[in-house]
Design an enzyme around this catalytic site. Structure first.
Site, PDB file in Angstrom:
ATOM      1  N   ASN A   9      -3.980  -7.842  -5.588  1.00  0.00           N
ATOM      2  CA  ASN A   9      -2.973  -7.662  -4.548  1.00  0.00           C
ATOM      3  C   ASN A   9      -1.630  -7.407  -5.226  1.00  0.00           C
ATOM      4  O   ASN A   9      -0.986  -8.337  -5.701  1.00  0.00           O
ATOM      5  CB  ASN A   9      -2.926  -8.930  -3.672  1.00  0.00           C
ATOM      6  N   LYS A  11       1.090  -6.518  -3.915  1.00  0.00           N
ATOM      7  CA  LYS A  11       2.249  -6.826  -3.065  1.00  0.00           C
ATOM      8  C   LYS A  11       3.254  -5.664  -3.148  1.00  0.00           C
ATOM      9  O   LYS A  11       2.827  -4.524  -3.170  1.00  0.00           O
ATOM     10  CB  LYS A  11       2.855  -8.178  -3.460  1.00  0.00           C
ATOM     11  N   HIS A  96      -2.491 -12.552   5.218  1.00  0.00           N
ATOM     12  CA  HIS A  96      -1.983 -13.109   3.959  1.00  0.00           C
ATOM     13  C   HIS A  96      -0.836 -14.063   4.273  1.00  0.00           C
ATOM     14  O   HIS A  96      -0.075 -13.840   5.220  1.00  0.00           O
ATOM     15  CB  HIS A  96      -1.502 -11.964   3.053  1.00  0.00           C
ATOM     16  N   GLU A  98       2.009 -14.458   3.074  1.00  0.00           N
ATOM     17  CA  GLU A  98       3.346 -13.846   3.176  1.00  0.00           C
ATOM     18  C   GLU A  98       3.514 -13.141   4.521  1.00  0.00           C
ATOM     19  O   GLU A  98       4.598 -13.123   5.096  1.00  0.00           O
ATOM     20  CB  GLU A  98       3.581 -12.896   1.989  1.00  0.00           C
ATOM     21  N   GLU A 168      -6.539 -19.128   0.161  1.00  0.00           N
ATOM     22  CA  GLU A 168      -5.339 -19.066  -0.671  1.00  0.00           C
ATOM     23  C   GLU A 168      -4.375 -20.170  -0.256  1.00  0.00           C
ATOM     24  O   GLU A 168      -3.588 -19.979   0.692  1.00  0.00           O
ATOM     25  CB  GLU A 168      -4.646 -17.709  -0.509  1.00  0.00           C
ATOM     26  N   GLY A 174       1.860 -17.699  -6.192  1.00  0.00           N
ATOM     27  CA  GLY A 174       3.049 -17.310  -6.942  1.00  0.00           C
ATOM     28  C   GLY A 174       3.826 -18.476  -7.517  1.00  0.00           C
ATOM     29  O   GLY A 174       4.971 -18.322  -7.935  1.00  0.00           O
ATOM     30  N   SER A 213      -2.218 -18.200  -7.910  1.00  0.00           N
ATOM     31  CA  SER A 213      -1.908 -18.429  -9.318  1.00  0.00           C
ATOM     32  C   SER A 213      -3.122 -18.344 -10.242  1.00  0.00           C
ATOM     33  O   SER A 213      -3.220 -19.083 -11.233  1.00  0.00           O
ATOM     34  CB  SER A 213      -1.168 -19.756  -9.505  1.00  0.00           C
ATOM     35  N   GLY A 234      -2.535 -11.979  -7.411  1.00  0.00           N
ATOM     36  CA  GLY A 234      -1.260 -11.297  -7.230  1.00  0.00           C
ATOM     37  C   GLY A 234      -0.619 -11.015  -8.578  1.00  0.00           C
ATOM     38  O   GLY A 234      -0.914 -10.022  -9.248  1.00  0.00           O
TER      39      GLY A 234
HETATM   40  P1  PGA Z   1      -0.590 -14.990  -6.989  1.00  0.00           P
HETATM   41  O1  PGA Z   1      -0.794 -14.337  -5.540  1.00  0.00           O
HETATM   42  O2  PGA Z   1      -1.850 -14.683  -7.778  1.00  0.00           O
HETATM   43  O3  PGA Z   1       0.633 -14.323  -7.548  1.00  0.00           O
HETATM   44  O4  PGA Z   1      -0.426 -16.456  -6.787  1.00  0.00           O
HETATM   45  C1  PGA Z   1      -2.047 -14.358  -4.904  1.00  0.00           C
HETATM   46  C2  PGA Z   1      -1.935 -13.711  -3.549  1.00  0.00           C
HETATM   47  O5  PGA Z   1      -0.883 -13.868  -2.906  1.00  0.00           O
HETATM   48  O6  PGA Z   1      -2.871 -13.044  -3.079  1.00  0.00           O
END
Ligand code: PGA
Length: 249
Positions: A9, A11, A96, A98, A168, A174, A213, A234
């Protein structure tokens, strides 16, 4: 065992020219193989560049990060499932964290997007996850199962092959804080049992990914946890060599 799924992803990262450079490096490290699936989710305006870069690699799949639930119409700034499908997408991320927390997406909207995706022939990856406060309050299972039930409101048993789930935890996205393999599989086992109640026999066809993460150092043990069918990544998917090493875990 299912073939593991590695979903990147991106983003809001990687303009078209950066994506082309990324793919040259990534493809040099990742030859064709049958034993894993790799899916990229570039930003919408970068999507075409990635399609071009992958024209000789139909083994690598593509998805969009978001869709509107309507098929067409006066929705400035949006893209529909059918536009995504016609552009080469096979997958879409729905719900997601976000989208839910930054853009206020509701469970009802998530359900409408999932229905629209399956109607258009896209596989929806339904993201669920609890916040840090919900986890501390011991509400993880309740929260993720309720998000799951809401998202699957319009999904029939026959459509089970067109959906995936990604667990998630919001506190892990993140942040550098990762769920332990035990945390991940506890949530995945609860989600799998609920899928069984929602979809009967179709539930086993639904892969459940872990995200939050994931990095080179923890990918193998998370993927090895019971009922973890793949990883949604991500930050650690933005570097071509680093992502190749995760995919080759
Ligand atoms: P991250 O994001 O690996 O940066 O924690 C994962 C995601 O939001 O799908």
């Amino acid at each position: 065992m299912r073939q593991p799924i590695f979903a990147a992803n991106w983003k809001m990262n990687h303009a078209p020219a950066d994506a082309a450079v990324f793919m040259r490096t990534f493809l040099a490290h990742f030859g064709k193989r049958q034993d894993r699936s790799v899916i990229f989710f570039p930003p919408a305006l970068t999507f075409g560049a990635v399609v071009g870069a992958l024209k000789d690699r139909p083994d690598i799949l593509l998805g969009v990060q978001n869709i509107h639930w309507e098929d067409k119409g006066a929705f400035t700034g949006e893209n529909s499932a059918s536009i995504a499908r016609a552009s080469g997408a096979k997958y879409v991320l729905v719900g997601h964290s976000e989208r839910r927390h930054v853009f206020g997406e509701t469970d009802e909207q998530v359900a409408k997007k999932v229905a629209s995706a399956t109607r258009a022939g896209l596989t929806a990856i339904v993201c669920v996850g609890e916040t840090g406060a919900q986890r501390e309050a011991g509400e993880t299972t309740q929260v993720v199962l309720s998000q799951l039930r809401a998202a699957f409101a319009h999904v029939t048993n026959a459509e089970a092959g067109n959906v995936m789930v990604a667990y998630e935890p919001v506190w892990a996205i993140g942040t550098g804080k990762t769920a332990t393999p035990l945390d991940a599989s506890t949530a995945h086992i609860a989600l799998r049992a609920e899928l069984g109640r929602i979809l009967d026999s179709g539930s086993l066809a639904v892969p459940i990914l872990y995200g939050g993460s994931v990095n080179r150092g923890n990918a193998a043990e998370l993927l090895g946890a019971p009922d973890v069918d793949g990883l949604l990544v991500g930050g650690a998917s933005l570097d071509a060599e680093g992502w190749a090493s995760i995919v080759l875990t």
